[in-house]
Design an enzyme around this catalytic site. Sequence first.
Site, PDB file in Angstrom:
ATOM      1  N   TRP A 174       0.786  -1.132   0.127  1.00  0.00           N
ATOM      2  CA  TRP A 174       0.064  -0.028  -0.018  1.00  0.00           C
ATOM      3  C   TRP A 174       0.860   1.300  -0.033  1.00  0.00           C
ATOM      4  O   TRP A 174       1.872   1.488   0.791  1.00  0.00           O
ATOM      5  CB  TRP A 174      -0.656  -0.160   1.328  1.00  0.00           C
ATOM      6  CG  TRP A 174      -1.472   1.452   1.414  1.00  0.00           C
ATOM      7  CD1 TRP A 174      -1.103   2.498   2.161  1.00  0.00           C
ATOM      8  CD2 TRP A 174      -2.844   1.881   1.154  1.00  0.00           C
ATOM      9  NE1 TRP A 174      -1.549   3.298   2.407  1.00  0.00           N
ATOM     10  CE2 TRP A 174      -2.966   3.147   1.842  1.00  0.00           C
ATOM     11  CE3 TRP A 174      -3.872   1.205   0.453  1.00  0.00           C
ATOM     12  CZ2 TRP A 174      -3.982   3.897   1.489  1.00  0.00           C
ATOM     13  CZ3 TRP A 174      -5.076   1.766   0.445  1.00  0.00           C
ATOM     14  CH2 TRP A 174      -5.319   3.040   0.811  1.00  0.00           C
ATOM     15  N   ASP A 226      -0.070   9.298   0.639  1.00  0.00           N
ATOM     16  CA  ASP A 226       0.450  10.477   0.379  1.00  0.00           C
ATOM     17  C   ASP A 226       2.098  10.648   0.055  1.00  0.00           C
ATOM     18  O   ASP A 226       2.787   9.989   0.706  1.00  0.00           O
ATOM     19  CB  ASP A 226       0.294  11.254   1.528  1.00  0.00           C
ATOM     20  CG  ASP A 226      -1.261  11.267   2.328  1.00  0.00           C
ATOM     21  OD1 ASP A 226      -1.812  10.507   1.875  1.00  0.00           O
ATOM     22  OD2 ASP A 226      -1.260  11.917   3.204  1.00  0.00           O
ATOM     23  N   GLN A 266       3.826   7.680   2.398  1.00  0.00           N
ATOM     24  CA  GLN A 266       3.411   6.524   3.190  1.00  0.00           C
ATOM     25  C   GLN A 266       3.351   5.342   2.511  1.00  0.00           C
ATOM     26  O   GLN A 266       2.702   5.425   1.456  1.00  0.00           O
ATOM     27  CB  GLN A 266       1.756   7.603   3.535  1.00  0.00           C
ATOM     28  CG  GLN A 266       1.935   8.745   4.004  1.00  0.00           C
ATOM     29  CD  GLN A 266       2.100   8.641   5.438  1.00  0.00           C
ATOM     30  OE1 GLN A 266       1.149   8.482   6.488  1.00  0.00           O
ATOM     31  NE2 GLN A 266       3.398   9.074   5.682  1.00  0.00           N
ATOM     32  N   GLU A 275      -6.671  17.996   5.581  1.00  0.00           N
ATOM     33  CA  GLU A 275      -5.459  17.172   5.553  1.00  0.00           C
ATOM     34  C   GLU A 275      -4.481  17.791   4.698  1.00  0.00           C
ATOM     35  O   GLU A 275      -4.873  18.387   3.497  1.00  0.00           O
ATOM     36  CB  GLU A 275      -6.006  15.697   5.263  1.00  0.00           C
ATOM     37  CG  GLU A 275      -6.867  14.921   6.167  1.00  0.00           C
ATOM     38  CD  GLU A 275      -7.057  13.700   5.595  1.00  0.00           C
ATOM     39  OE1 GLU A 275      -6.987  12.647   6.702  1.00  0.00           O
ATOM     40  OE2 GLU A 275      -7.182  13.185   4.646  1.00  0.00           O
TER      41      GLU A 275
HETATM   42  C1  FRU Z   1      -4.082  11.849   4.082  1.00  0.00           C
HETATM   43  C2  FRU Z   1      -3.865  11.156   5.320  1.00  0.00           C
HETATM   44  C3  FRU Z   1      -3.246  12.220   6.215  1.00  0.00           C
HETATM   45  C4  FRU Z   1      -2.326  11.354   7.149  1.00  0.00           C
HETATM   46  C5  FRU Z   1      -1.915  10.164   6.330  1.00  0.00           C
HETATM   47  C6  FRU Z   1      -1.813   8.826   7.109  1.00  0.00           C
HETATM   48  O1  FRU Z   1      -4.189  10.634   3.050  1.00  0.00           O
HETATM   49  O2  FRU Z   1      -5.009  10.722   6.208  1.00  0.00           O
HETATM   50  O3  FRU Z   1      -3.881  13.121   6.844  1.00  0.00           O
HETATM   51  O4  FRU Z   1      -1.261  12.081   7.849  1.00  0.00           O
HETATM   52  O5  FRU Z   1      -2.768   9.984   5.512  1.00  0.00           O
HETATM   53  O6  FRU Z   1      -1.400   7.840   6.226  1.00  0.00           O
END
Ligand code: FRU
Length: 536
Positions: free
Chosen positions: A19, A22, A38, A202
């Site tokens: 997976w 961001d 991420q 976000e």
């Molecule tokens: C956005 C989010 C952010 C957070 C991250 C966690 O997609 O939800 O707000 O920091 O992803 O993976």
Amino acid sequence: DYRFQPYRTGYHFQPPWHWINDPNGPMIYKGIYHLFYQYNPKGAVWGNIVWAHSTSRDLINWFPHPPAIFPSQKSDVNGCWSGSATILPGEKPVILYTGIDPDKKQVQNIAYPKDLSDPYLKEWVKSDKNPLMAPDNVNNINASSFRDPTTAWQGPDNIWRVAIGSKINDLGFAILYKSKDFLNWVKAKRPLHAARHTGMWECVDFYPVAPNSHCGLDTSTLGPNVKHVLKISLDDTKHDYYTIGSYNYTTDKYTPDKGLIDGDAGLKYDYGKFYASKTFFDSAKSRRILWGWINESQSVADDIKKGWAGVQAIPRNIYLDGSGKQLVQWPVSELEQLRSSPPINVFDKRLEAGELHEVTGVTAAQADVEITFEITDISKAEEYRPRWTHAQWLCNTKNASVRGGLGPFGLRVLASSDSQEYTSVFFRVFKKADNKPVVLMCSDQSRSSLNEDNDKTTYGAFVDVDPIKDKLSLRSLIDHSIVESFGGSGRACITARVYPITAIEDKARLYAFNNATEAVTISTLSAWSMKKAQIS
Ligand code: FRU
């Protein structure tokens, strides 16, 4: 069978498996581009989040490194969530990111490169002062809505500022923190900006743009002609919205320009799947570059079956339109190195009413296509009704199979030869009562796959161009399961994820189509097969 992978991308960034979401902390350091993102090292669903890391010399070919930031402290034991890089004076990069602490509270942490002489910045160390910013009993911050620090900017008073997304009920806002030394941060009394009915903000992004220039500006640039952009990623709708406005550093207030709206009635970076984006200033080429996460349209079960989920969009150059009323985005020119030369070209071709013209000689599942249409006569256009203000609704109502006077015409991509599966990216031109044109751009996924489990939402955007004065242009980056489209030279962007069952690999076809009742002229069409980028 997980080895059957017709949907993996040829030139859009993705790791070998698992997976991703961001993009985080994009930057350039000693001539090397860095992308963090991420990542779940353990599977194809969200969880166990670390900062994966890749570097590049051209934003297209990437070299993977081990995760740069992963849970290792009390202040991030439960996850290392999104954040941003700031280049401090003296070429010293630092990262601010959200950590999830032992109580599942969201806090802000800092990390430094271990060795500044390593251009790849492979190892990062965390401050033992972490967390630098935390919700407590007095500061009235919701501990589950306090995340994603921006790149910091420094005022003429030498004080650093950073914005952090938050909400109270449906009031979304960007909390402002200030610091002299980048270590001790004090919350400002008032937020940088707030807007009702937007929910959680976000991945806030805040940066200056120059009027009448394609050049980017360093994030701390201020000046009488400088405008600012505030981008918010709304958790409730999963779209990235922005306004253009003014930032007053003495009051630390951002005010959107008249007529621009925060949230769902406002402007989107991309009207399709594109979320949690982030820009950075590329000091080597004086441009601002936008990264965005293209989320999935498959079911979680299918993600698990294929072993991966999510990709990054092609980095886009982003700048203020000449009108000053919107931004323009265009894939970085480095992408063009992957174009096989020469392209398949079509010049001055009349597309008759109902005509489907196949573009042969390109790898239709991995291609870059640019097409421009010429319109000389608006009289045959359908009349535009003033209540048709919602582009996506209009694209749904008037999809690719609904014939109009001028449009639908455009590209039919990732299509099967028997017309069972296809994605239509097209324009429809209307005329207002005063004969002024209205241009609608749609990406219609409703026929994209025979797999009924996919999200096949159709997307739409209005394009601020006059097709009588200027040619109407469309560029689509087709990459197996991605259709990333730019209308009106980048004034409207729509990205779609599509998962055809039969129109895959060498069975995919590419067409130009005109399903209108009138003919339309293709002035130019260029289609390139795209080479594979070096990614993992
Ligand atoms: C956005 C989010 C952010 C957070 C991250 C966690 O997609 O939800 O707000 O920091 O992803 O993976």
